[in-house]
Write a protein that holds these residues in place. Structure first.
Motif, PDB file in Angstrom:
ATOM      1  N   LYS A  19     -10.413 -32.978  56.248  1.00  0.00           N
ATOM      2  CA  LYS A  19     -10.237 -32.632  57.951  1.00  0.00           C
ATOM      3  C   LYS A  19      -8.827 -31.382  58.312  1.00  0.00           C
ATOM      4  CE  LYS A  19      -9.803 -34.226  62.923  1.00  0.00           C
ATOM      5  NZ  LYS A  19      -9.568 -35.197  63.345  1.00  0.00           N
ATOM      6  N   THR A  24     -15.798 -29.735  54.804  1.00  0.00           N
ATOM      7  CA  THR A  24     -16.854 -30.729  55.448  1.00  0.00           C
ATOM      8  C   THR A  24     -17.365 -31.497  54.757  1.00  0.00           C
ATOM      9  OG1 THR A  24     -18.591 -28.622  55.779  1.00  0.00           O
ATOM     10  CG2 THR A  24     -17.463 -29.516  57.447  1.00  0.00           C
ATOM     11  N   VAL A  56     -18.251 -38.059  54.004  1.00  0.00           N
ATOM     12  CA  VAL A  56     -17.305 -36.443  53.551  1.00  0.00           C
ATOM     13  C   VAL A  56     -17.513 -35.729  52.136  1.00  0.00           C
ATOM     14  CG1 VAL A  56     -15.717 -35.001  55.073  1.00  0.00           C
ATOM     15  CG2 VAL A  56     -15.041 -36.530  53.112  1.00  0.00           C
TER      16      VAL A  56
END
Length: 113
Positions: A19, A24, A56
């Protein structure tokens, strides 16, 4: 089996780093695991493969670098590494040693897309 809680924390770290870097997907997770960390590598790998789905890290390669026990001898002031857990200097056989490395588990690197 505390490996499951370790993997949960590891996945949370990966999510946070992804993040923070506008990523992603994590494609590779590299860890360093000390022989005295109390972590069972096979169980950790199984837990990671189980819990990485829908995170992720889904599809990420999991690399474990096992760290031998690294000792510093207070008697002869030399460092030595040992693959077996033995608190004795490899140079002078003294037992007056301090652990330098091999007690912890670290997240070393992540590869992200």
């Amino acid at each position: 089996m505390h490996e499951y809680s370790i993997v949960q924390a590891l996945l949370e770290q990966c999510e946070g780093h992804a993040k923070a870097n506008d990523s992603t997907k994590v494609t590779k997770v590299v860890t360093k695991i000390g022989k005295l960390s109390g972590v069972e590598p096979h169980l950790l790998e199984t837990a990671f493969e189980t819990f990485k789905e829908h995170t992720v890290c889904d599809g990420a390669e999991f690399v474990m670098n096992l760290q031998d026990l690294k000792l510093y001898c207070n008697a002869c002031q030399k460092e030595s590494e040992q693959s077996e857990v033995r608190y004795q200097c490899a140079h002078c056989q003294s037992t007056d040693v301090s652990v330098v490395d091999g007690e912890d588990m670290y997240l070393m690197t992540l590869e992200m897309e």
